[in-house]
Design an enzyme around this catalytic site. Structure first.
Site, PDB file in Angstrom:
ATOM      1  N   HIS A 149       0.847  -1.195   0.000  1.00  0.00           N
ATOM      2  CA  HIS A 149       0.000   0.000   0.000  1.00  0.00           C
ATOM      3  C   HIS A 149       0.878   1.239   0.000  1.00  0.00           C
ATOM      4  O   HIS A 149       2.108   1.147   0.077  1.00  0.00           O
ATOM      5  CB  HIS A 149      -0.930   0.012   1.226  1.00  0.00           C
ATOM      6  N   HIS A 196      -5.992  -1.803   3.966  1.00  0.00           N
ATOM      7  CA  HIS A 196      -5.869  -0.607   3.120  1.00  0.00           C
ATOM      8  C   HIS A 196      -4.966  -0.880   1.920  1.00  0.00           C
ATOM      9  O   HIS A 196      -3.946  -1.558   2.023  1.00  0.00           O
ATOM     10  CB  HIS A 196      -5.372   0.619   3.896  1.00  0.00           C
ATOM     11  N   TYR A 251       9.013   1.795  10.002  1.00  0.00           N
ATOM     12  CA  TYR A 251       9.189   2.867   9.023  1.00  0.00           C
ATOM     13  C   TYR A 251      10.663   3.201   8.928  1.00  0.00           C
ATOM     14  O   TYR A 251      11.353   3.292   9.951  1.00  0.00           O
ATOM     15  CB  TYR A 251       8.418   4.123   9.443  1.00  0.00           C
TER      16      TYR A 251
HETATM   17 FE   LIG Z   1       1.494   2.128   5.894  1.00  0.00          FE
END
Ligand SMILES: [Fe+2]
Length: 303
Positions: A149, A196, A251
């Protein structure tokens, strides 16, 4: 007519040689083609020719994102639907990109460029379609099986979410609303059965927050973090868990400053899945469930 999935992202990488090395050897994508200003890459379990295109550029960021449609005639149908919605559509001729057919191209209210395509060369996932092993030999680096995503920033979260739901039949899995309860700070939208396929968060138009790659298991996140540390990759945050989507995550940044994510788990969705709402006062827990607060870099750095 049907968008099947997020098919590709084209990422601008000013730090050209280091970025190519990183995407191939640290993240572990597989190069399938290149020309003077682009390198075409795929994750190992994707069958199509590419899902990530690196573009030589002066600044980092997202050149465009693209969804793959199930049928060739979907391009005509979506072109009409977008025109009816008041959005101008351009045709991208066959051969514009290596191994791809024609595409249509348009701009979102958030100023991001989006393409829809159907035709792309199939190269396989390195294993036979009869009696395959679970994974191919010679994977390197983090080696995610697929692109999952992306999250982009923009001003009109309500408008862009409505566009995706009205024109492309996306559903909203989750939303983050402001103190008034009316304004949307972020939305998570799906077309497949993941939590998502694309998400939008309030911020400057046209910017990329991150692209995310799937990992199958939580323990692979730990190994991914090890690989990042061994290669001096800048980690933004994690390994940790999201309240929103329930996914586990790290991240981190590519050498050009584009944020990447490895994402694992979370629930699956169906067209009748309800929309979950998070309120602004719980934003810390919503985004980082363990830390329960956001870091400045996560909030303010995008490309
Ligand atoms: Fe994400």
């Amino acid at each position: 007519m049907a968008i099947m999935r997020l098919g590709r992202v084209q990422i601008r990488v000013p730090n050209w040689e280091k970025s190519i090395f990183y995407y191939k050897n640290v993240l572990g994508l597989i190069e399938t083609a290149r020309d003077e200003n682009h390198v075409y890459l795929k994750a190992w379990d994707e069958y199509d020719h590419h899902s990530v295109i690196l573009q030589k550029a002066d600044t980092a960021g997202l050149d465009h994102l693209a969804f793959k449609c199930e049928f060739a005639q979907d391009l005509d149908l979506y072109e009409q639907k977008l025109s009816d919605y008041g959005i101008a559509v351009q045709r991208v001729p066959r051969g514009t990109r290596i191994a791809e057919g024609e595409a249509i191209r348009f701009q979102l209210p958030t100023e991001h460029w989006v393409e829809l395509y159907h035709e792309i060369e199939v190269v396989g996932n390195g294993m036979p379609l009869v009696n395959p092993d679970p994974w191919p030999d010679h994977l390197v680096g983090i080696a995610p099986p697929r692109l999952d995503h992306l999250l982009v920033t923009g001003d009109d979260i309500e408008g862009v979410s409505r566009l995706f739901m009205d024109v492309f039949d996306f559903k909203m899995s989750e939303q983050l609303v402001d103190h008034s309860g009316e304004g949307k700070l972020a939305t998570w939208l799906f077309k497949t059965n993941t939590a998502h396929d694309i998400a939008f968060v309030k911020g400057p138009n046209g910017r990329l927050h991150h692209i995310a790659f799937w990992l199958d298991e939580w323990v692979e996140l730990r190994k991914a973090a090890d690989i990042m540390a061994k290669n001096d990759v800048t980690i933004d945050i994690g390994p940790t868990r999201h309240g929103i989507t329930r996914g586990t995550t790290i991240y981190f940044f590519d050498p050009s400053g584009n944020r990447n994510e490895v994402f694992c788990g979370g629930y699956i969705t169906y067209p009748d899945s309800p929309t979950i709402t998070w309120t602004e006062d719980t934003i810390g827990k919503a985004i980082f469930f363990f830390e329960r607060e956001l870091n400045d870099r996560f909030m303010n750095v995008n490309s």
